[in-house]
Structures are given as structure tokens and as C-alpha cells.
Design an enzyme around this catalytic site. Structure first.
Site, PDB file in Angstrom:
ATOM      1  N   CYS A 139       0.822  -1.048   0.069  1.00 12.46           N
ATOM      2  CA  CYS A 139       0.008   0.044   0.084  1.00 12.46           C
ATOM      3  C   CYS A 139       0.739   1.299  -0.023  1.00 12.46           C
ATOM      4  O   CYS A 139       1.420   1.681   1.078  1.00 12.46           O
ATOM      5  CB  CYS A 139      -1.127  -0.135   1.185  1.00 12.46           C
ATOM      6  SG  CYS A 139      -1.767   1.606   1.169  1.00 12.46           S
ATOM      7  N   CYS A 142      -0.330   4.037   2.309  1.00 13.66           N
ATOM      8  CA  CYS A 142      -0.029   3.994   3.719  1.00 13.66           C
ATOM      9  C   CYS A 142       1.224   4.000   4.018  1.00 13.66           C
ATOM     10  O   CYS A 142       1.491   4.718   4.968  1.00 13.66           O
ATOM     11  CB  CYS A 142      -0.747   2.407   4.078  1.00 13.66           C
ATOM     12  SG  CYS A 142      -1.837   1.676   3.393  1.00 13.66           S
ATOM     13  N   ASP A 143       2.115   3.576   3.144  1.00  8.51           N
ATOM     14  CA  ASP A 143       3.812   3.527   3.538  1.00  8.51           C
ATOM     15  C   ASP A 143       4.535   4.606   2.901  1.00  8.51           C
ATOM     16  O   ASP A 143       5.792   4.423   3.016  1.00  8.51           O
ATOM     17  CB  ASP A 143       4.054   1.990   3.500  1.00  8.51           C
ATOM     18  CG  ASP A 143       3.294   1.491   4.557  1.00  8.51           C
ATOM     19  OD1 ASP A 143       2.817   1.515   5.542  1.00  8.51           O
ATOM     20  OD2 ASP A 143       3.110   0.152   3.994  1.00  8.51           O
TER      21      ASP A 143
END
Length: 317
Positions: A139, A142-143
């Protein structure tokens, strides 16, 4: 599937994670006495994420497992019956609906909230497990933040892979897009954007053999034109390795009754968590091919519980 009903419940929540736990918080506060089964991966995908920085209310960030534990405690505080177990079969042909847990226990539910999530597809390399949370991610949203001014690689050739590569290109110093085929499957618009981005290098006809690094990902072993006479081993230096080869929604046991798209994402009535079966609602990633964020999953869990409460009150139950 056994027909012997072992238990009757008003609201059954299948699956944990932000959607399931949020649905449980709302359903328990509405006196629906929800029973939640956590599934094979209690806490869902977020339990594999080390640091969550984009969930509102945690200015310093929080680990995925801690966030899920907080949500679970909140659900339990209001009376949710959280259980470890895995839904293995369903009969949604008529209300009340039957769900089999672990192949043996049958629960009859007046309403069901499906929050079983979607599983990111991996290449199946042992190194993906070895470096999980240490440079391997599924992701970018997300990261990606953790890779500012660093070099990363994205695996995939479709729209998702191009989107992730472009997102990361706005943060990272350089992005490699590793594509198995000699072309991109993505839409023309996405392809053009990728080719225009100065800090994206597309590596066509490359397969990933493995990753290397001491305390995290430091590089990837690739092979160019695998199986051809001019096959060539290539190593690239990277700090992060992002998988963008798709997700598999965990919806198989519902498919005989619930409408899904061609990939398996549960179709809901637009702007609602309602499925084609009255009293059955879908929340989180199992019904969301687009966003797949903890906060959007939590929001949809709230909607699903509110809809379940309305559905029951209209029936006078």
C-alpha cells in the site's frame, strides 16, 4: 452445511479490522447485541503494518496492531461479543440468515455485516515475508511517506501499479516500475503520466527473484527476459518494495447469494452499505476496490451498523 442452528443473534459481524470493529461499536451502542467473529486474521490487514500515521486522532502515529487492539477494546466496552472463529459457509436464501462457523457451528442472524476485507496479492517470494514491515509493502498510500527522498520499486503493470508509482514519484527520489511483460496493461492516460514522470524508470520484461539487505530492504535481484537466450540478471538498489498486483476480496462464501463484480468485490447500492440481500450489509475493503484505507473502512462500518439498526427497527425487531 449443517441445518442445526446453535445460536440466534440479532446482528452478526463477520470479520474484524477497522470496518468490523467500528460496526461493532455502533451496533453495540444501538443495543443490537452484536456478535463479531474475527476471522483468520484478527484485526485484519492492519496487523501486518508497523506504523500507521494517517488515522485521525493519533498525532504521533500508532502501530497497526495497537490501533486494532484499541478499536477492539472499544467494541468490547459497549458489549460486543468478540469471538475467534472463521465463517466457512452461508445460507442467505431467506431471513433469518444462516452462517456456519469453523465448519460446525451454525448461527442464525437477523442482520449480517460482512467486513471480511481483501487480501493483497504477493509474488510468493520468501523475502516478502522476511522483509514484511521492513521495506515490503502492498500500500503506497499507507507507507509511501516513509520513503521520502529514497529509491523504491513498484511491481505491476496495471492501473493500480501506475497509480502507486505516480503517488510514490511525488515523495521518493526515484521509482522503478517492474513490469513482467513488454508493455503496460494500464489505461493510456495512466501510461502517459508514468512515461512523462522524470523520476520513474519502467523496467519492462523484468521478474523479481528476491530481495536483499541487512536490516531491511536494500535492493532487489531481478532477471530480464527470463527464459530467453539473452536472459540477464540485474540488481537494483532500493529502500522499499511495493506490490501492486491486485487484491483478492474475501467474498467467496457469499457469492451464491450476494452480487459481486468480476474481481469479487461485493456490490452495494450506491452510497450505502446495502447489498442485494435485505438485512445483509458490506463494509470495508471487501466492498471497496478504490480506497482501501483504514479510515474509509471505519466509516463504512459505521454506516453498515446504522443501516442494520434501521432495518431491524422497520421490521419492529
Amino acid at each position: 452445511m449443517s441445518d442445526t442452528v446453535n445460536e440466534k443473534v440479532r446482528c452478526l459481524i463477520i470479520g474484524s479490522g477497522p470496518a468490523g470493529y467500528t460496526a461493532a461499536i455502533y451496533a453495540s451502542r444501538a443495543n443490537l447485541s452484536p456478535v463479531l467473529y474475527e476471522g483468520i486474521q484478527p484485526g485484519g490487514q492492519l496487523t501486518t503494518t508497523t506504523e500507521v500515521e494517517n488515522f485521525p486522532g493519533y498525532p504521533e502515529g500508532i502501530t497497526g496492531p495497537e490501533l486494532m487492539e484499541d478499536l477492539k477494546k472499544q467494541a468490547v466496552r459497549f458489549g460486543t461479543d468478540v469471538r475467534y472463529g472463521h465463517a466457512t459457509a452461508t445460507d442467505l436464501s431467506a431471513a433469518p440468515y444462516k452462517v456456519t462457523i469453523d465448519g460446525e457451528k451454525v448461527i442464525e442472524a437477523e442482520t449480517i455485516i460482512i467486513s471480511t476485507g481483501a487480501t493483497a496479492k504477493y509474488l510468493g517470494l520468501p523475502d516478502e515475508q522476511k522483509y514484511a514491515g521492513m521495506g515490503v509493502s502492498a500500500c503506497a498510500t499507507c507507507d509511501g511517506f516513509f520513503y521520502r527522498k529514497k529509491t523504491v520499486a513498484v511491481v505491476g503493470g496495471g492501473d493500480t501499479a501506475c497509480e502507486e508509482a505516480l503517488y510514490l514519484a511525488g515523495l521518493a527520489k526515484h521509482v522503478y516500475l517492474i513490469v513482467r511483460k513488454p508493455f503496460l496493461r494500464a489505461s493510456k492516460v495512466m501510461q502517459e503520466r508514468v512515461f512523462k514522470a522524470e523520476n520513474i524508470t519502467v523496467l519492462f520484461e523484468h521478474n523479481t527473484l528476491g530481495l536483499f539487505g541487512e536490516n531491511g530492504v536494500e535492493g532487489a535481484h531481478l532477471v530480464k527476459r527470463m527464459g530467453e537466450s539473452d536472459e540477464e540478471k540485474v540488481d537494483i538498489a532500493i529502500d522499499g518494495f511495493f506490490l501492486a498486483i491486485g487484491h483478492t476480496p474475501n467474498s467467496d462464501i457469499f457469492k451464491p447469494w450476494i452480487e459481486t463484480d468480476s474481481v469479487g468485490y461485493i456490490k452495494t447500492i450506491p452510497d450505502t452499505p446495502r447489498t442485494n440481500v435485505p438485512g445483509v450489509f458490506a463494509a470495508g475493503d471487501v466492498a471497496d476496490p478504490h480506497y482501501r484505507q483504514a479510515i474509509t473502512a471505519a466509516g463504512s462500518g459505521c454506516k453498515a451498523a446504522m443501516e442494520a439498526e434501521r432495518y431491524l427497527s422497520e421490521l419492529g425487531k
